[in-house]
Design an enzyme around this catalytic site. Sequence first.
Site, PDB file in Angstrom:
ATOM      1  N   ARG A 243      41.220  45.815  43.757  1.00 20.36           N
ATOM      2  CA  ARG A 243      40.491  45.340  42.570  1.00 20.36           C
ATOM      3  C   ARG A 243      39.661  44.094  42.865  1.00 20.36           C
ATOM      4  NH1 ARG A 243      42.207  42.541  37.472  1.00 20.36           N
ATOM      5  NH2 ARG A 243      41.133  43.492  35.708  1.00 20.36           N
TER       6      ARG A 243
ATOM      7  N   ILE B 175      35.808  43.602  33.122  1.00 20.26           N
ATOM      8  CA  ILE B 175      36.592  44.659  33.765  1.00 20.26           C
ATOM      9  C   ILE B 175      37.920  44.664  33.005  1.00 20.26           C
ATOM     10  CG2 ILE B 175      37.397  43.010  35.524  1.00 20.26           C
ATOM     11  CD1 ILE B 175      37.746  45.226  37.498  1.00 20.26           C
ATOM     12  N   SER B 176      38.403  45.863  32.628  1.00 16.22           N
ATOM     13  CA  SER B 176      39.622  45.953  31.825  1.00 16.22           C
ATOM     14  C   SER B 176      40.855  45.565  32.639  1.00 16.22           C
ATOM     15  CB  SER B 176      39.798  47.387  31.306  1.00 16.22           C
ATOM     16  OG  SER B 176      38.623  47.843  30.700  1.00 16.22           O
ATOM     17  N   LYS B 177      41.922  45.219  31.912  1.00 20.40           N
ATOM     18  CA  LYS B 177      43.199  44.895  32.560  1.00 20.40           C
ATOM     19  C   LYS B 177      43.717  46.121  33.299  1.00 20.40           C
ATOM     20  CE  LYS B 177      45.276  42.281  28.764  1.00 20.40           C
ATOM     21  NZ  LYS B 177      46.516  42.188  28.013  1.00 20.40           N
ATOM     22  N   PRO B 178      44.360  45.938  34.446  1.00 22.93           N
ATOM     23  CA  PRO B 178      44.949  47.097  35.143  1.00 22.93           C
ATOM     24  C   PRO B 178      45.921  47.866  34.240  1.00 22.93           C
ATOM     25  CG  PRO B 178      45.038  45.139  36.529  1.00 22.93           C
ATOM     26  CD  PRO B 178      44.519  44.693  35.198  1.00 22.93           C
TER      27      PRO B 178
END
Length: 264
Positions: A82, A108-111
């Site tokens: 990431r 960018i979204s959270k994992p």
Amino acid sequence: MTGTGQAKPKERPGFPIRLAPASPPGRPKAVLGLPVRMSPSRLMPQGLGLDSRAVLHNMVAKLKQQGISDALVLAAMGNVERHRFVDSALGNQAYEDTSLPIGLGQTISKPGVVSRMLELLHQGCSGRLGRVLEIGTGCGYQAAVLSQLCTEVYSIERLRGLHDKARENLRHLRLANVHLLFGDGRAGYAKGAPYAGIISAAGGESVPQEWLDQLAVGARLVAPVAGASGSSGQALVVIEKTPQGLQRTVMEAVHFVPLKSGVA
Ligand code: SAH
């Protein structure tokens, strides 16, 4: 689709993504089987002093603890570094369960959220999904994870700056099955239809009819939708297209950037 380019396979084959083998600090390492002549910031999360493989492994272990159980999703998450998708100044936060800025006011979204949505998308499918449409390429991170989970990924972005950034971020991964498109994803991408899955990283007031039309029978769509759970906030919505019709399930509350119209 407004302002959309052709679906173009940009990268050479090289699937799946291979991680840098763990090696002692300070020693040159190979990524993707090639000698590396990049700055260390592109290889390791800065400030952690740890091999990116170890922190990535740790991130996946935490996703498991949070309840993600789909082995293919976990493997896909564990195959994509990431930190390569965020600014090097944010590298030390890349493996935390947090959203991060990627420029032009987007994130960018959270994992945790990425893996949750992918698990919902993949539910009921034992192997890889077929062709999947992603709305909101952003920095290209989720497209890279999707490339491990499905046979083909069509990913649309409405902001030229991010479309270009994603192409740059994905170039070195040489993912032959990722096709980046520039355009307004509210119209979907009819040329690639029907899709085995559709996933949106941006939330609108409703799910565009085009997405439903482009979904294959037996396929699922996962998207944040404003007001879906009765409150004004967004909730994740899963829509399954069955031979009998559409089945809609409202899941947990989420917070995504808005689904906007047109290109910029
Ligand atoms: N999946 C991305 C998340 C990016 S955030 C990642 O891994 O980085 C959501 C993205 O959706 C933003 O880049 C935003 O510009 C884009 N977006 C919003 N409305 C859109 C639309 N109508 N068509 C295509 N992209 C859109």
